[in-house]
Design a protein around this motif. Sequence first.
Motif, short mmCIF file in Angstrom:
data_model
loop_
_atom_site.label_atom_id
_atom_site.label_comp_id
_atom_site.label_asym_id
_atom_site.label_seq_id
_atom_site.Cartn_x
_atom_site.Cartn_y
_atom_site.Cartn_z
N LEU A 78 0.84 -1.20 0.00
CA LEU A 78 0.00 0.00 0.00
C LEU A 78 0.88 1.25 0.00
CD1 LEU A 78 -2.83 1.37 0.40
CD2 LEU A 78 -2.40 1.21 2.86
N MET A 79 0.65 2.08 -1.00
CA MET A 79 1.38 3.35 -1.03
C MET A 79 0.53 4.44 -0.39
SD MET A 79 2.37 5.85 -4.01
CE MET A 79 0.78 6.53 -3.69
N GLN A 80 1.17 5.27 0.40
CA GLN A 80 0.44 6.37 1.05
C GLN A 80 1.17 7.68 0.82
OE1 GLN A 80 0.32 5.18 5.20
NE2 GLN A 80 -1.79 4.47 4.97
N MET A 81 0.41 8.71 0.68
CA MET A 81 0.97 10.04 0.54
C MET A 81 0.12 10.95 1.42
SD MET A 81 2.02 11.41 -3.21
CE MET A 81 0.38 11.78 -3.61
N ASP A 82 0.75 11.77 2.20
CA ASP A 82 -0.08 12.73 2.93
C ASP A 82 0.59 14.10 2.97
OD1 ASP A 82 0.71 10.32 5.08
OD2 ASP A 82 1.55 12.30 5.56
N ALA A 83 -0.26 15.10 2.98
CA ALA A 83 0.22 16.48 3.00
C ALA A 83 -0.67 17.27 3.95
CB ALA A 83 0.16 17.09 1.61
N SER A 84 -0.07 18.18 4.67
CA SER A 84 -0.89 18.97 5.60
C SER A 84 -0.28 20.35 5.80
CB SER A 84 -1.02 18.26 6.94
OG SER A 84 0.24 18.15 7.56
N LEU A 111 3.51 0.75 2.79
CA LEU A 111 3.17 -0.14 3.91
C LEU A 111 2.94 -1.56 3.39
CD1 LEU A 111 2.65 2.56 5.43
CD2 LEU A 111 0.68 1.46 6.48
N TYR A 112 3.38 -2.53 4.14
CA TYR A 112 3.05 -3.92 3.84
C TYR A 112 1.81 -4.25 4.65
CZ TYR A 112 3.45 -8.85 2.88
OH TYR A 112 3.19 -10.12 2.45
N THR A 113 0.74 -4.60 3.98
CA THR A 113 -0.52 -4.82 4.70
C THR A 113 -0.88 -6.30 4.78
OG1 THR A 113 -1.80 -4.52 2.70
CG2 THR A 113 -1.44 -2.58 4.02
N LEU A 114 -1.52 -6.63 5.84
CA LEU A 114 -2.00 -8.00 6.06
C LEU A 114 -3.48 -7.95 6.37
CD1 LEU A 114 0.85 -9.17 8.46
CD2 LEU A 114 0.51 -9.94 6.11
N TRP A 120 -10.60 -7.27 9.79
CA TRP A 120 -9.36 -6.74 10.37
C TRP A 120 -8.25 -6.68 9.34
CZ3 TRP A 120 -8.92 -4.59 15.03
CH2 TRP A 120 -9.90 -4.88 15.99
N SER A 121 -7.51 -5.60 9.36
CA SER A 121 -6.29 -5.51 8.54
C SER A 121 -5.29 -4.65 9.29
CB SER A 121 -6.60 -4.92 7.16
OG SER A 121 -6.97 -3.57 7.29
N ALA A 122 -4.01 -4.85 8.94
CA ALA A 122 -2.95 -4.05 9.58
C ALA A 122 -1.86 -3.80 8.56
CB ALA A 122 -2.38 -4.78 10.78
N GLY A 123 -1.13 -2.75 8.76
CA GLY A 123 -0.04 -2.44 7.83
C GLY A 123 1.16 -1.89 8.58
N PHE A 124 2.35 -2.21 8.09
CA PHE A 124 3.59 -1.73 8.70
C PHE A 124 4.52 -1.28 7.58
CE2 PHE A 124 1.74 -5.18 11.09
CZ PHE A 124 1.62 -4.64 12.37
#
Lengths: 270, 342
Positions: A78-84, A111-114, A120-124
């Motif tokens: 999972l690719m994430q991008m955030d701006a604030s 993130l590597y997601t499971l 339920w899901s989680a990512g690291f």
Amino acid sequence: MLKLLTALAAAAVLPAPATVRAETPDSLRRPVTSTYSVEAGGSRMFDTYLSPLRYDGVRVGLSGEWQKMMPASPRHLLMQMDASISSAFDRNPARSTTMYDFTAHFAWGMLYTLRFSDAWSAGFGGTVGFTAGAAYLPVNGNNPANADVDVMLSLRAQGAYRFTLWGRSFTLRDCVTLPAVGAMFSPEFGESYYEIYLGNSSGLAHAAWWGNHFCIDNRLSLTFPLAGRQVTAGYRFSYASRWVNNLSSRRVSHSFTIGLTLGPQNPGVR
Amino acid sequence: MKRKYTSAIAALAATASMSLSSCHDAPDYDTSALGTFDCLWETVDTRYCFFAEKDVDWQEVRDRYRPRVIEGITQTELFGLCSEMLAELRDGHVNLSSAFDISYYREWWSLYPQDFNWRTVQQYYLDFNYRTLGVMAYAILPQNVAYVRYSSFSAMPGEGNLDIMFSYLSPCDALIIDIRDNGGGELTNIRPLVSRLIHDKMVGGYISHKTGPGHDDFSKPYPVEYEPADKGRVVWNKPVAVLTNRSCFSAANDFVAVMKEVPGVIIVGARTGGGGGMPFTAQMPNGWNLRFSASPMTDVRGKSIEDGIDPTQGCEAHSPAEELAAGRDAILDLAIQKLTNH
């Protein structure tokens, strides 16, 4: 650096011609989840370059977050991008003056997601982030502002719980980002920006790690349908502190967030 | 078992983050009289830059003043006490500002003759006939000497205005820049004027700063360089005299330190008032603001300019009040004489 990150992010978000299949557009197979929020809450800060005191008040901000599964591993990566951008208006203990803080932040991460179940899901994973801002105390003469600039590699973990209530789909998500190593800017203890303007750049750039730059950003959110839209509401805790050149600064905020989410509530889950 | 591990990891993470964040702490002063006194004393103790020059034992000062901060002390009384303590530093850049008063150490100029009266210059030398550019006034004296009065470095005319002024004065044989009673302003305002008077890049002095809370924690001095004006600007390449008195302070003092190194420039008048440390500001818990010298500056030889700068050898002069009242300005007269004898 920012250009490179933007290019990388754009390359990841935009459909790559080589991977597009005629029968299923990439945007349908791997849609982007975008969340645009406003936030407001309590703020506390100090910056000993500007003042020996602690200030408290309010912080307001705007943020955007974009998430998308990656073609290399559409079920896990999972690719994430955030701006604030945010601004704080904090008063001194005597309530006679205001210290302002302006901060802009951009981060790109993977993130590597499971998925443990449908719910339920989680990512690291990690992010690379760039922060630029300044604290400003107008009553000060020759030291009215102090810049806050860093580039950090961060650890990120998130968990999501998807559930159905009253026939509607909800997603509860918590995302924690912990900057680990990088570089940051700081003037020396009593160095004026006039001296920096003259060209003295010695001692301004520093390696940053948990021992001198400890930050944490925790975003807890609930996404739910409302009036034909996906609304995301939540709480954000942000803690950023620096200790370098015998100078210390800290910015802490507790904010409520509300915004709109476009695309699936959970990237990769249709 | 799994739960035990999770709890242990959580506890470890919490302890680690708390111990890491505690390194980043700042003192928490309360708004009481004692909190304000302690904040003020410690700010000066850690950030003031001239303890060595002033030969002040700041710890001993604290021991003398702190017992006087007694229960029930009023804000006015506390202000007086803190002002008295700060006056021990004998520094015109150290001020305490409150809603009802601002403390000043005035003896750096009040113990000395004023040596200047603008009315005298206007009436007896300029015949009230001069041009004005904000903080600058300029005219041509009968001896064909240009006269520029620069009253404050808080502002500087634009480059185009300086071009017009120097063009107007260009037929003159010499230039007098009168900065008597100039109490300073912005250091950056020195540059446009200096740039018109130099022809090569030069070092005008050095600046350093505190690198830590210790009284001797200083950085290496960093050269303050000046460059000539851009091509196309009107410059001055004839003799110059800078007129000074004890009320030349701060940025005006720095200007004198720089000008003293420029070939063809003489400093005429009295020793300047000093103020060779760039001041910083810090807020106190009760809302007062403290200003203090933070970054020491020196001349090109590394000599502190905090206590003022002497005129060029053979150019010291004073303008007694009675002579000024009678229409004679000895400092201005000496400058005219020195320049016209060149």
